[in-house]
Write a protein that holds these residues in place. Structure first.
Motif, PDB file in Angstrom:
ATOM      1  N   ARG A   1      29.066  43.902  34.115  1.00 48.22           N
ATOM      2  CA  ARG A   1      30.898  43.481  33.410  1.00 48.22           C
ATOM      3  C   ARG A   1      30.954  45.154  33.499  1.00 48.22           C
ATOM      4  O   ARG A   1      31.942  44.953  33.560  1.00 48.22           O
ATOM      5  CB  ARG A   1      30.124  42.678  31.798  1.00 48.22           C
ATOM      6  N   ALA A   2      30.456  45.859  33.269  1.00 50.51           N
ATOM      7  CA  ALA A   2      31.553  47.227  33.042  1.00 50.51           C
ATOM      8  C   ALA A   2      31.232  47.463  34.337  1.00 50.51           C
ATOM      9  O   ALA A   2      32.795  48.120  34.066  1.00 50.51           O
ATOM     10  CB  ALA A   2      30.156  48.434  32.140  1.00 50.51           C
ATOM     11  N   ALA A   3      30.841  48.064  35.109  1.00 50.22           N
ATOM     12  CA  ALA A   3      31.097  47.607  36.867  1.00 50.22           C
ATOM     13  C   ALA A   3      31.962  47.031  36.986  1.00 50.22           C
ATOM     14  O   ALA A   3      33.334  48.091  37.739  1.00 50.22           O
ATOM     15  CB  ALA A   3      29.487  47.491  37.591  1.00 50.22           C
ATOM     16  N   ALA A   4      32.393  45.456  36.424  1.00 48.87           N
ATOM     17  CA  ALA A   4      33.567  44.615  36.956  1.00 48.87           C
ATOM     18  C   ALA A   4      34.577  45.259  36.866  1.00 48.87           C
ATOM     19  O   ALA A   4      35.732  45.121  36.875  1.00 48.87           O
ATOM     20  CB  ALA A   4      32.532  43.182  36.405  1.00 48.87           C
ATOM     21  N   GLU A   5      34.417  45.644  35.286  1.00 49.79           N
ATOM     22  CA  GLU A   5      35.682  45.832  34.396  1.00 49.79           C
ATOM     23  C   GLU A   5      36.338  47.270  35.705  1.00 49.79           C
ATOM     24  O   GLU A   5      37.201  47.901  35.125  1.00 49.79           O
ATOM     25  CB  GLU A   5      35.627  46.550  33.293  1.00 49.79           C
ATOM     26  N   TYR A   6      34.882  48.513  35.936  1.00 51.12           N
ATOM     27  CA  TYR A   6      36.687  49.784  36.056  1.00 51.12           C
ATOM     28  C   TYR A   6      36.663  49.303  37.786  1.00 51.12           C
ATOM     29  O   TYR A   6      37.283  49.917  38.025  1.00 51.12           O
ATOM     30  CB  TYR A   6      34.419  50.109  36.086  1.00 51.12           C
ATOM     31  N   LEU A   7      36.134  47.880  38.910  1.00 52.52           N
ATOM     32  CA  LEU A   7      36.603  48.346  39.845  1.00 52.52           C
ATOM     33  C   LEU A   7      37.449  46.965  39.681  1.00 52.52           C
ATOM     34  O   LEU A   7      38.530  46.599  40.754  1.00 52.52           O
ATOM     35  CB  LEU A   7      35.567  47.330  40.391  1.00 52.52           C
ATOM     36  N   ASP A   8      37.676  46.445  37.765  1.00 53.69           N
ATOM     37  CA  ASP A   8      38.583  45.193  38.512  1.00 53.69           C
ATOM     38  C   ASP A   8      38.755  43.924  39.068  1.00 53.69           C
ATOM     39  O   ASP A   8      39.347  44.160  40.017  1.00 53.69           O
ATOM     40  CB  ASP A   8      39.997  45.785  38.438  1.00 53.69           C
ATOM     41  N   ARG A   9      37.752  43.430  39.381  1.00 55.88           N
ATOM     42  CA  ARG A   9      37.000  42.079  39.296  1.00 55.88           C
ATOM     43  C   ARG A   9      36.402  41.810  38.196  1.00 55.88           C
ATOM     44  O   ARG A   9      36.291  42.034  37.849  1.00 55.88           O
ATOM     45  CB  ARG A   9      36.310  42.906  40.690  1.00 55.88           C
ATOM     46  N   ASP A  10      35.799  40.246  38.576  1.00 60.14           N
ATOM     47  CA  ASP A  10      35.171  39.323  38.738  1.00 60.14           C
ATOM     48  C   ASP A  10      33.402  39.609  38.953  1.00 60.14           C
ATOM     49  O   ASP A  10      33.151  39.880  39.717  1.00 60.14           O
ATOM     50  CB  ASP A  10      35.278  38.025  38.405  1.00 60.14           C
ATOM     51  N   PRO A  11      32.565  39.443  36.930  1.00 60.96           N
ATOM     52  CA  PRO A  11      31.913  40.287  37.604  1.00 60.96           C
ATOM     53  C   PRO A  11      31.049  39.341  38.810  1.00 60.96           C
ATOM     54  O   PRO A  11      29.749  40.524  39.687  1.00 60.96           O
ATOM     55  CB  PRO A  11      31.071  39.887  36.151  1.00 60.96           C
ATOM     56  N   TRP A  12      30.726  38.038  38.783  1.00 60.19           N
ATOM     57  CA  TRP A  12      30.648  37.689  40.093  1.00 60.19           C
ATOM     58  C   TRP A  12      30.423  38.564  41.216  1.00 60.19           C
ATOM     59  O   TRP A  12      29.627  37.498  42.476  1.00 60.19           O
ATOM     60  CB  TRP A  12      30.606  36.181  39.649  1.00 60.19           C
ATOM     61  N   ASP A  13      31.517  38.491  41.121  1.00 58.98           N
ATOM     62  CA  ASP A  13      31.973  39.350  42.644  1.00 58.98           C
ATOM     63  C   ASP A  13      31.090  40.203  42.936  1.00 58.98           C
ATOM     64  O   ASP A  13      31.049  40.782  44.343  1.00 58.98           O
ATOM     65  CB  ASP A  13      33.721  39.412  42.630  1.00 58.98           C
ATOM     66  N   LEU A  14      30.315  41.196  42.391  1.00 59.36           N
ATOM     67  CA  LEU A  14      29.364  41.889  42.466  1.00 59.36           C
ATOM     68  C   LEU A  14      28.216  42.314  43.267  1.00 59.36           C
ATOM     69  O   LEU A  14      27.678  42.413  43.654  1.00 59.36           O
ATOM     70  CB  LEU A  14      29.517  42.848  41.306  1.00 59.36           C
ATOM     71  N   GLY A  15      27.524  40.398  43.048  1.00 63.72           N
ATOM     72  CA  GLY A  15      26.790  40.345  43.741  1.00 63.72           C
ATOM     73  C   GLY A  15      26.763  40.219  44.853  1.00 63.72           C
ATOM     74  O   GLY A  15      27.548  40.101  46.061  1.00 63.72           O
ATOM     75  N   PRO A  16      25.383  40.453  46.300  1.00 61.71           N
ATOM     76  CA  PRO A  16      25.610  39.754  47.116  1.00 61.71           C
ATOM     77  C   PRO A  16      25.327  38.155  47.691  1.00 61.71           C
ATOM     78  O   PRO A  16      25.796  37.663  46.950  1.00 61.71           O
ATOM     79  CB  PRO A  16      24.552  40.828  48.181  1.00 61.71           C
ATOM     80  N   GLU A  17      25.868  38.264  48.651  1.00 59.74           N
ATOM     81  CA  GLU A  17      26.321  37.043  49.408  1.00 59.74           C
ATOM     82  C   GLU A  17      25.882  36.216  49.171  1.00 59.74           C
ATOM     83  O   GLU A  17      25.741  34.746  49.351  1.00 59.74           O
ATOM     84  CB  GLU A  17      26.788  36.862  51.035  1.00 59.74           C
ATOM     85  N   ARG A  18      24.181  36.601  49.477  1.00 52.94           N
ATOM     86  CA  ARG A  18      22.937  35.709  49.691  1.00 52.94           C
ATOM     87  C   ARG A  18      22.825  35.541  47.897  1.00 52.94           C
ATOM     88  O   ARG A  18      22.270  34.413  48.579  1.00 52.94           O
ATOM     89  CB  ARG A  18      21.874  36.306  50.091  1.00 52.94           C
ATOM     90  N   PHE A  19      23.414  35.391  47.132  1.00 52.38           N
ATOM     91  CA  PHE A  19      22.718  34.637  46.241  1.00 52.38           C
ATOM     92  C   PHE A  19      24.032  33.636  45.304  1.00 52.38           C
ATOM     93  O   PHE A  19      23.964  33.300  44.062  1.00 52.38           O
ATOM     94  CB  PHE A  19      22.849  35.945  45.018  1.00 52.38           C
ATOM     95  N   ARG A  20      24.889  33.464  46.278  1.00 53.46           N
ATOM     96  CA  ARG A  20      26.121  32.308  46.504  1.00 53.46           C
ATOM     97  C   ARG A  20      25.814  31.280  46.262  1.00 53.46           C
ATOM     98  O   ARG A  20      25.478  31.208  47.799  1.00 53.46           O
ATOM     99  CB  ARG A  20      27.784  33.286  46.475  1.00 53.46           C
ATOM    100  N   PHE A  21      26.219  30.350  45.456  1.00 48.49           N
ATOM    101  CA  PHE A  21      25.766  28.603  46.239  1.00 48.49           C
ATOM    102  C   PHE A  21      27.082  28.640  46.239  1.00 48.49           C
ATOM    103  O   PHE A  21      27.610  27.394  44.955  1.00 48.49           O
ATOM    104  CB  PHE A  21      24.179  28.107  44.905  1.00 48.49           C
ATOM    105  N   LEU A  22      27.825  27.709  47.077  1.00 50.85           N
ATOM    106  CA  LEU A  22      28.250  27.116  47.339  1.00 50.85           C
ATOM    107  C   LEU A  22      28.479  25.332  47.814  1.00 50.85           C
ATOM    108  O   LEU A  22      27.340  25.584  48.079  1.00 50.85           O
ATOM    109  CB  LEU A  22      29.571  28.120  48.214  1.00 50.85           C
TER     110      LEU A  22
END
Length: 146
Positions: A125-146
């Motif tokens: 969450r701290a890195a997401a705040e630094y990058l101004d992104r959502d924390p869920w966007d920081l994980g790799p694509e393989r962990f996303r379940f669409l």
């Protein structure tokens, strides 16, 4: 009774190599068998922050120059309460506070895995705040379940 000095050329009674200079056997170690090294909360916290930071640096090139630091407590509370981290974008620093994360987090299961997941989620969450992104966007694509 006279004291007589023996010369080094005289034959002296030799002690067995296991005996010390006073004729006693050598001492054994205090703890036997050897115990594993002590694992403290501070070391576990440092390890969790370090591994999460290295993962984020490898996944996001923008974070390679960022310094992830650990402090015990923030200087002061803000309007939202006691902060868990501070992001300093100009200085390229993220400071994670150990005591608020460890003591003020409400875990539904208080075990080692959930404590580590809480620390890693704060780093994300701290890195997401630094990058101004959502924390869920920081994980790799393989962990996303669409």
């Amino acid at each position: 009774m006279a004291w007589r000095r023996t010369r080094s050329t005289e034959t002296a009674r030799r002690r067995a190599p296991r005996h010390g200079r006073h004729g006693r056997e050598g001492r054994s170690p205090v703890v036997r068998p050897p115990l594993p090294p002590l694992d403290t909360r501070v070391e576990r916290f440092d390890l969790a922050v370090g591994t999460a930071a290295e993962f984020l640096r490898s996944a996001w090139p923008e974070l390679r120059e960022v310094s992830f630091e650990i402090a015990d407590m923030p200087q002061a509370a803000d309007e939202d309460g006691i902060p868990r981290w501070t992001v300093l974008s100009d200085a390229k620093r993220i400071i994670v506070y150990r005591l608020p994360i460890e003591r003020l987090s409400h875990l539904h299961r208080d075990d080692e895995l959930h404590r580590r997941m809480m620390v890693e989620s704060c780093v994300f969450r701290a890195a997401a705040e630094y990058l101004d992104r959502d924390p869920w966007d920081l994980g790799p694509e393989r962990f996303r379940f669409l």
